[in-house]
Design an enzyme around this catalytic site. Structure first.
Site, PDB file in Angstrom:
ATOM      1  N   MET A  35     -31.937  25.211  44.244  1.00  0.00           N
ATOM      2  CA  MET A  35     -31.997  24.113  45.213  1.00  0.00           C
ATOM      3  C   MET A  35     -30.886  24.305  46.238  1.00  0.00           C
ATOM      4  O   MET A  35     -29.713  24.418  45.864  1.00  0.00           O
ATOM      5  CB  MET A  35     -31.811  22.752  44.532  1.00  0.00           C
ATOM      6  CG  MET A  35     -32.959  22.330  43.631  1.00  0.00           C
ATOM      7  SD  MET A  35     -34.389  21.767  44.559  1.00  0.00           S
ATOM      8  CE  MET A  35     -35.600  21.708  43.218  1.00  0.00           C
ATOM      9  N   HIS A  36     -31.268  24.347  47.520  1.00  0.00           N
ATOM     10  CA  HIS A  36     -30.226  24.557  48.521  1.00  0.00           C
ATOM     11  C   HIS A  36     -30.536  23.933  49.879  1.00  0.00           C
ATOM     12  O   HIS A  36     -29.663  23.876  50.738  1.00  0.00           O
ATOM     13  CB  HIS A  36     -30.011  26.058  48.725  1.00  0.00           C
ATOM     14  CG  HIS A  36     -31.104  26.717  49.515  1.00  0.00           C
ATOM     15  ND1 HIS A  36     -32.318  27.043  48.965  1.00  0.00           N
ATOM     16  CD2 HIS A  36     -31.183  27.079  50.826  1.00  0.00           C
ATOM     17  CE1 HIS A  36     -33.087  27.593  49.894  1.00  0.00           C
ATOM     18  NE2 HIS A  36     -32.427  27.626  51.030  1.00  0.00           N
ATOM     19  N   ARG A  37     -31.760  23.464  50.121  1.00  0.00           N
ATOM     20  CA  ARG A  37     -32.109  22.980  51.458  1.00  0.00           C
ATOM     21  C   ARG A  37     -31.361  21.697  51.782  1.00  0.00           C
ATOM     22  O   ARG A  37     -31.242  20.804  50.940  1.00  0.00           O
ATOM     23  CB  ARG A  37     -33.619  22.757  51.574  1.00  0.00           C
ATOM     24  CG  ARG A  37     -34.391  24.054  51.591  1.00  0.00           C
ATOM     25  CD  ARG A  37     -35.814  23.910  52.090  1.00  0.00           C
ATOM     26  NE  ARG A  37     -36.440  25.220  52.171  1.00  0.00           N
ATOM     27  CZ  ARG A  37     -36.429  26.000  53.236  1.00  0.00           C
ATOM     28  NH1 ARG A  37     -35.826  25.589  54.331  1.00  0.00           N
ATOM     29  NH2 ARG A  37     -37.008  27.185  53.221  1.00  0.00           N
ATOM     30  N   PRO A  38     -30.857  21.582  53.011  1.00  0.00           N
ATOM     31  CA  PRO A  38     -30.113  20.384  53.403  1.00  0.00           C
ATOM     32  C   PRO A  38     -30.854  19.086  53.120  1.00  0.00           C
ATOM     33  O   PRO A  38     -30.241  18.097  52.708  1.00  0.00           O
ATOM     34  CB  PRO A  38     -29.901  20.584  54.908  1.00  0.00           C
ATOM     35  CG  PRO A  38     -29.874  22.064  55.088  1.00  0.00           C
ATOM     36  CD  PRO A  38     -30.865  22.605  54.090  1.00  0.00           C
TER      37      PRO A  38
ATOM     38  N   ASP B 152     -36.737  24.930  46.056  1.00  0.00           N
ATOM     39  CA  ASP B 152     -37.063  24.445  47.399  1.00  0.00           C
ATOM     40  C   ASP B 152     -37.021  25.601  48.394  1.00  0.00           C
ATOM     41  O   ASP B 152     -36.984  25.405  49.596  1.00  0.00           O
ATOM     42  CB  ASP B 152     -36.139  23.300  47.828  1.00  0.00           C
ATOM     43  CG  ASP B 152     -34.666  23.688  47.860  1.00  0.00           C
ATOM     44  OD1 ASP B 152     -34.338  24.880  47.611  1.00  0.00           O
ATOM     45  OD2 ASP B 152     -33.822  22.814  48.142  1.00  0.00           O
TER      46      ASP B 152
END
Length: 367
Positions: A204-207, A283
């Site tokens: 998970m990394h999306r802003p 994501d």
């Protein structure tokens, strides 16, 4: 003929590596790599370059972090001098990061042909910076190489001339096919004390998911509910780790039973973890494609995807309502064996880079 290939972030490395090999193997094609440094971590970048057998970049622009505007502007200024010194026959950009748009803009203003690999992908969500980068890059590119039918349909709807568009397949899968056996030889699973299909892999990394408390709490809920059934491996992105700490959630994260937090992994290590997972929750964009090729179930925690073929033909499920309870229901169903087997999309055969090289060698020579 000289082609400058742009890398700005680690996903670009996996796409440029097979292209660089294909160009280097063709007489008359000279390939140079420009690393903008949009995302740069010395340890991880060096690992990726070494594992993907890429040479040292011919130029490292050192752009670094900052806002989207700052990254784009710094990249344009730095790349302009490279372009003027090298005078290439084409500039090749991949994917949808800020470096992709920035270098394409500089090249087109210098009247140098722009090649966009992975063109035509659309999420339909213009809140995503990547979507803006994709649309604008495609609008100024001279060669648009696409991965799936939806991309062809999108470009036709945007009135891109057919003669600019080439359906060649997916260079990300070229790297997967090329390095899959090498990844299998790593001792990582045994070092982690894990058996194949005994764990769920999460990224998970999306802003939109990790830059606010509500999103981070949803991620915590996902991990807790999933870890009740299987070990969860979570190679945590620096952005996600920093935000967990900033919002006071790091202790809660680390206290979840059956969770294994890992540092970001090299390409080969992560490929091994993907291939042996019973399920992946992510994501990411590229992971949707890789899991489809590996035929591993994937739950994508996003309300849209620019890669619909992974849902239509592959093993990907799009969780459009972003509700952890929905994820939980899918997790339980998949662990009970209720999953789609999926098929590998057309031309995802490991030979895409060769097709790109053949088209460019022929077309650029005519010019």
């Amino acid at each position: 003929m000289k082609i400058l290939s742009i890398v700005g972030a680690r996903p670009n490395f996996m796409k440029v590596a097979p292209l660089h090999r294909a160009f280097a193997s063709r007489e008359g094609l000279e390939s140079k790599i420009i690393h903008t440094g949009q995302h740069y971590d010395a340890r991880m970048s060096d690992v990726f370059f070494k594992q993907l057998e890429l040479p040292e970049p011919d130029y490292f622009l050192g752009v670094g972090g900052g806002s989207h505007t700052q990254q784009t502007a710094r990249t344009m200024l730095a790349f302009e001098s490279v372009l003027q010194a090298e005078k290439p026959d084409a500039v090749l950009v991949v994917g949808d990061v800020n470096a992709t748009l920035a270098c394409a803009l500089v090249a087109v203003k210098e009247h140098i042909p722009v090649v966009h690999v992975e063109a035509g992908l659309r999420s339909g969500d213009r809140r995503m910076p990547e979507e803006i980068n994709r649309i604008l890059t495609d609008s100024i590119s001279d060669y648009l190489f696409v991965t799936e039918q939806a991309a062809l349909d999108n470009l036709k709807a945007e009135n891109v001339p057919d003669e600019k568009v080439f359906f060649v397949g997916n260079v990300m899968i070229d790297s997967l096919v090329h390095y899959r056996e090498k990844a299998r030889q790593l001792p990582l699973l045994s070092e982690l004390g894990l058996e194949p299909e005994s764990y769920v892999l999460m990224t998970m990394h999306r802003p939109a998911n990790v830059d606010h408390v509500a999103g981070l709490r949803s991620i915590l809920d996902l991990i807790k509910s999933t870890a009740a059934y299987r070990t969860v491996l979570f190679p945590i992105h620096p952005r996600t780790r920093n935000n967990m700490a900033q919002f006071g959630l790091q202790t809660e994260l680390e206290a979840i039973p059956n969770l294994r937090l890992l540092e970001p992994q090299g390409y080969l290590e992560f490929l091994q973890l993907m291939e042996n997972a019973c399920l992946i929750i992510t994501d990411s964009g590229g992971i949707q494609e890789e899991t489809t090729c590996l035929k591993v179930p994937c739950l994508t925690f996003r309300d849209s995807t620019e890669r619909p073929v992974t849902v239509e033909l592959g093993t990907n499920f799009l969780l459009a309502d972003l509700d952890p309870q929905t994820v939980h229901r899918h997790v339980v169903a998949i662990l009970e064996g209720k999953m789609k087997t999926g098929t590998i999309p057309p031309l995802w055969d490991g030979q895409t880079a060769g097709r790109v090289a053949e088209i460019l060698a022929s077309s650029l020579q005519k010019k």
